[in-house]
Design a protein around this motif. Structure first.
Motif, PDB file in Angstrom:
ATOM      1  N   VAL A 115      13.577  16.886  18.287  1.00 15.99           N
ATOM      2  CA  VAL A 115      13.568  18.126  17.516  1.00 15.99           C
ATOM      3  C   VAL A 115      12.675  17.939  16.295  1.00 15.99           C
ATOM      4  O   VAL A 115      12.885  17.008  15.510  1.00 15.99           O
ATOM      5  N   ALA A 116      11.689  18.808  16.166  1.00 15.52           N
ATOM      6  CA  ALA A 116      10.806  18.798  15.003  1.00 15.52           C
ATOM      7  C   ALA A 116      11.037  20.094  14.231  1.00 15.52           C
ATOM      8  O   ALA A 116      10.899  21.182  14.801  1.00 15.52           O
ATOM      9  N   VAL A 117      11.406  19.982  12.973  1.00 12.56           N
ATOM     10  CA  VAL A 117      11.732  21.150  12.152  1.00 12.56           C
ATOM     11  C   VAL A 117      10.607  21.382  11.144  1.00 12.56           C
ATOM     12  O   VAL A 117      10.266  20.481  10.373  1.00 12.56           O
ATOM     13  N   GLU A 118      10.052  22.585  11.164  1.00 10.50           N
ATOM     14  CA  GLU A 118       9.049  22.994  10.189  1.00 10.50           C
ATOM     15  C   GLU A 118       9.739  23.924   9.192  1.00 10.50           C
ATOM     16  O   GLU A 118      10.206  25.004   9.570  1.00 10.50           O
ATOM     17  N   THR A 119       9.830  23.522   7.938  1.00 13.93           N
ATOM     18  CA  THR A 119      10.658  24.271   7.008  1.00 13.93           C
ATOM     19  C   THR A 119      10.185  24.116   5.565  1.00 13.93           C
ATOM     20  O   THR A 119       9.577  23.100   5.206  1.00 13.93           O
ATOM     21  N   GLY A 120      10.476  25.126   4.770  1.00 15.15           N
ATOM     22  CA  GLY A 120      10.241  25.055   3.341  1.00 15.15           C
ATOM     23  C   GLY A 120      11.485  24.687   2.563  1.00 15.15           C
ATOM     24  O   GLY A 120      11.479  24.682   1.329  1.00 15.15           O
TER      25      GLY A 120
END
Length: 245
Positions: A93-98
């Motif tokens: 799982v790769a999470v792209e987040t601010g």
């Protein structure tokens, strides 16, 4: 040991490596009519996202040999439960987040690196190298107006875009997605979602009344209400189901 005419043949089988002769039974056969009665408790393999209206497991097949885009208009809690369960199936799982701090505890629980979960700043997700033996789920938690991602859906790499509310980019994302999940929204948002997805009036009018943890999942041909029920471990890590964060 008794000597019979079958003994040489038995010796030949043993020397050839076929082992001992086992018991003999009639073949198990089903007629076409009987075959129709066979059924599995769930209709697909993948991540159990909850239970449907009949209490049966609802399964999301995220590990696919073709690109697969998912949009979830809902809360962070549901996205994180899906992330945990995807990781439990063996997907990276790769999470792209601010808001990396909101994912830190989850990464610690799952484990980081190439076999668990990684968190990346918006626009900084590196190529994931997804394969049949190492499927990947990319979760884009980038707010109301997520920029176009550097890492797109691909064979064995699904992308889930989380939108907290309906936004100007939501209709485009919903039309491009193979699967759309909608949690509780305002009446105005529900009307617009109904128009974009072609929902019957009764279904889009129900959206403002959905309970926490309930999602209406929609494809081109099917719609299903699903209640996501957390396990004890998930509740201990994420708390109880909630629409707002």
């Amino acid at each position: 040991m008794a000597t019979t005419s079958q003994t040489p043949a038995l010796g030949e089988r043993l020397r050839a490596g076929f082992g001992l002769l086992g018991p003999r039974h009639r073949r198990h056969a089903l007629s076409p009519e009987q075959l129709d009665t066979l059924a599995l408790p769930i209709g697909d393999d993948g991540v159990v996202v909850g239970v449907d209206a009949e209490g049966q497991p609802a399964v999301m097949g995220i590990n696919r040999p073709t690109p697969y885009d998912i949009v979830l208009i809902g809360g962070l809690w549901t996205a994180q439960v899906l992330a945990l369960r995807a990781a439990a199936t063996g997907a990276r799982v790769a999470v792209e987040t601010g808001r990396a701090q909101q994912w830190a505890q989850l990464v610690q629980a799952v484990g980081g690196g190439q076999s668990g979960m990684t968190v990346h700043d918006v626009g900084r997700v590196p190529p994931q190298g997804a394969s049949a033996g190492g499927p990947v789920l990319v979760i884009r938690d980038c707010g109301m107006r997520p920029p176009r991602g550097r890492v797109a859906s691909a064979p064995w790499q699904s992308v889930l875009t989380l939108l907290p509310y309906l936004s100007p980019v939501a209709p485009r994302l919903m039309r491009q997605a193979r699967l759309v999940g909608v949690q509780r929204v305002s009446p105005d948002e529900a009307t617009e979602i109904g128009r974009v997805l072609g929902l019957p009036r009764a279904e889009y009018e129900s959206l403002p009344t959905l309970a926490d943890g309930v999602t209406l999942w929609c494809t081109d041909r099917d719609r299903q209400y699903v209640m996501t029920q957390a396990t004890d471990a998930e509740t201990g890590l994420l708390g109880t189901a909630r629409r707002m964060d």
